[in-house]
Design a protein around this motif. Structure first.
Motif, short mmCIF file in Angstrom:
data_model
loop_
_atom_site.label_atom_id
_atom_site.label_comp_id
_atom_site.label_asym_id
_atom_site.label_seq_id
_atom_site.Cartn_x
_atom_site.Cartn_y
_atom_site.Cartn_z
N VAL A 85 0.84 -1.21 0.00
CA VAL A 85 0.00 0.00 0.00
C VAL A 85 0.87 1.26 0.00
CG1 VAL A 85 -1.64 1.34 1.38
CG2 VAL A 85 -2.01 -1.09 1.04
N ILE A 86 1.91 1.29 0.82
CA ILE A 86 2.80 2.45 0.86
C ILE A 86 3.52 2.61 -0.48
CG2 ILE A 86 4.89 3.37 1.94
CD1 ILE A 86 3.85 2.18 4.58
N GLY A 87 3.97 1.50 -1.06
CA GLY A 87 4.62 1.56 -2.36
C GLY A 87 3.70 2.10 -3.44
N LEU A 88 2.45 1.65 -3.46
CA LEU A 88 1.49 2.16 -4.43
C LEU A 88 1.20 3.64 -4.21
CD1 LEU A 88 -1.02 -0.81 -4.67
CD2 LEU A 88 0.56 -0.01 -6.42
N TRP A 89 1.18 4.07 -2.95
CA TRP A 89 0.97 5.49 -2.67
C TRP A 89 2.10 6.32 -3.25
CZ3 TRP A 89 3.45 9.46 -0.21
CH2 TRP A 89 2.69 10.61 0.03
N PHE A 90 3.36 5.87 -3.07
CA PHE A 90 4.50 6.60 -3.63
C PHE A 90 4.44 6.64 -5.16
CE2 PHE A 90 6.71 6.14 0.50
CZ PHE A 90 7.11 7.46 0.64
N VAL A 91 4.09 5.52 -5.78
CA VAL A 91 3.96 5.50 -7.24
C VAL A 91 2.90 6.50 -7.67
CG1 VAL A 91 3.18 4.08 -9.19
CG2 VAL A 91 4.80 3.15 -7.54
N PHE A 92 1.76 6.50 -7.03
CA PHE A 92 0.69 7.43 -7.37
C PHE A 92 1.14 8.86 -7.16
CE2 PHE A 92 -3.35 9.63 -6.53
CZ PHE A 92 -4.04 9.27 -7.68
N TYR A 93 1.85 9.13 -6.08
CA TYR A 93 2.31 10.48 -5.77
C TYR A 93 3.28 10.97 -6.84
CZ TYR A 93 4.46 14.37 -3.28
OH TYR A 93 4.92 15.60 -2.94
N PHE A 94 4.28 10.15 -7.16
CA PHE A 94 5.29 10.59 -8.12
C PHE A 94 4.78 10.57 -9.56
CE2 PHE A 94 8.20 9.35 -4.60
CZ PHE A 94 8.79 10.59 -4.44
N ALA A 95 3.83 9.72 -9.89
CA ALA A 95 3.35 9.61 -11.26
C ALA A 95 2.17 10.54 -11.56
CB ALA A 95 2.95 8.17 -11.57
N VAL A 96 1.41 10.94 -10.55
CA VAL A 96 0.22 11.74 -10.78
C VAL A 96 0.33 13.14 -10.19
CG1 VAL A 96 -2.27 11.91 -10.39
CG2 VAL A 96 -1.25 9.69 -10.93
N PHE A 97 0.66 13.23 -8.91
CA PHE A 97 0.66 14.55 -8.26
C PHE A 97 1.81 15.44 -8.69
CE2 PHE A 97 -1.92 12.40 -4.81
CZ PHE A 97 -3.07 13.04 -5.17
N LEU A 98 3.02 14.93 -8.67
CA LEU A 98 4.17 15.78 -9.00
C LEU A 98 4.16 16.28 -10.45
CD1 LEU A 98 7.19 14.26 -7.08
CD2 LEU A 98 5.83 16.27 -6.54
N PRO A 99 3.80 15.46 -11.44
CA PRO A 99 3.77 16.00 -12.80
C PRO A 99 2.74 17.12 -13.02
CG PRO A 99 3.88 13.63 -12.87
CD PRO A 99 3.64 14.03 -11.44
N ARG A 100 1.71 17.18 -12.20
CA ARG A 100 0.69 18.20 -12.37
C ARG A 100 1.15 19.57 -11.87
NH1 ARG A 100 -5.10 16.24 -10.61
NH2 ARG A 100 -5.77 17.01 -12.62
N GLY A 101 2.17 19.62 -11.05
CA GLY A 101 2.70 20.87 -10.56
C GLY A 101 2.00 21.36 -9.32
N VAL A 102 2.31 22.59 -8.94
CA VAL A 102 1.79 23.18 -7.72
C VAL A 102 0.34 23.64 -7.93
CG1 VAL A 102 2.11 25.01 -6.02
CG2 VAL A 102 4.10 23.95 -7.08
N ILE A 103 -0.50 23.36 -6.97
CA ILE A 103 -1.89 23.82 -7.03
C ILE A 103 -1.94 25.29 -6.67
CG2 ILE A 103 -4.19 23.58 -6.03
CD1 ILE A 103 -3.52 20.66 -5.49
N GLN A 104 -2.65 26.06 -7.49
CA GLN A 104 -2.72 27.50 -7.25
C GLN A 104 -4.12 27.94 -6.87
OE1 GLN A 104 -0.97 29.70 -10.43
NE2 GLN A 104 0.83 28.39 -10.46
#
Length: 52
Positions: free
Chosen positions: A33-52
């Protein structure tokens, strides 16, 4: 209750050894579960950039 004293001794030995299999399964599941969370974080959240 139980007529065989050897069976009681074996059962007592199993109970003394503890829930090693259940703890191993819980640890592996938590790691997945922690590994999947990191994958989701690095693959989805970081590429989208900072929320404004």
């Amino acid at each position: 209750m139980n007529e065989d004293p050897n069976e009681d001794a074996r059962l007592e030995e199993i109970v003394k050894s503890g829930p090693a299999g259940a703890l191993a399964l819980a640890g592996i599941s938590t790691a997945i579960v922690i590994g999947l969370w990191f994958v989701f974080y690095f693959a989805v959240f970081l590429p989208r950039g900072v929320i404004q």
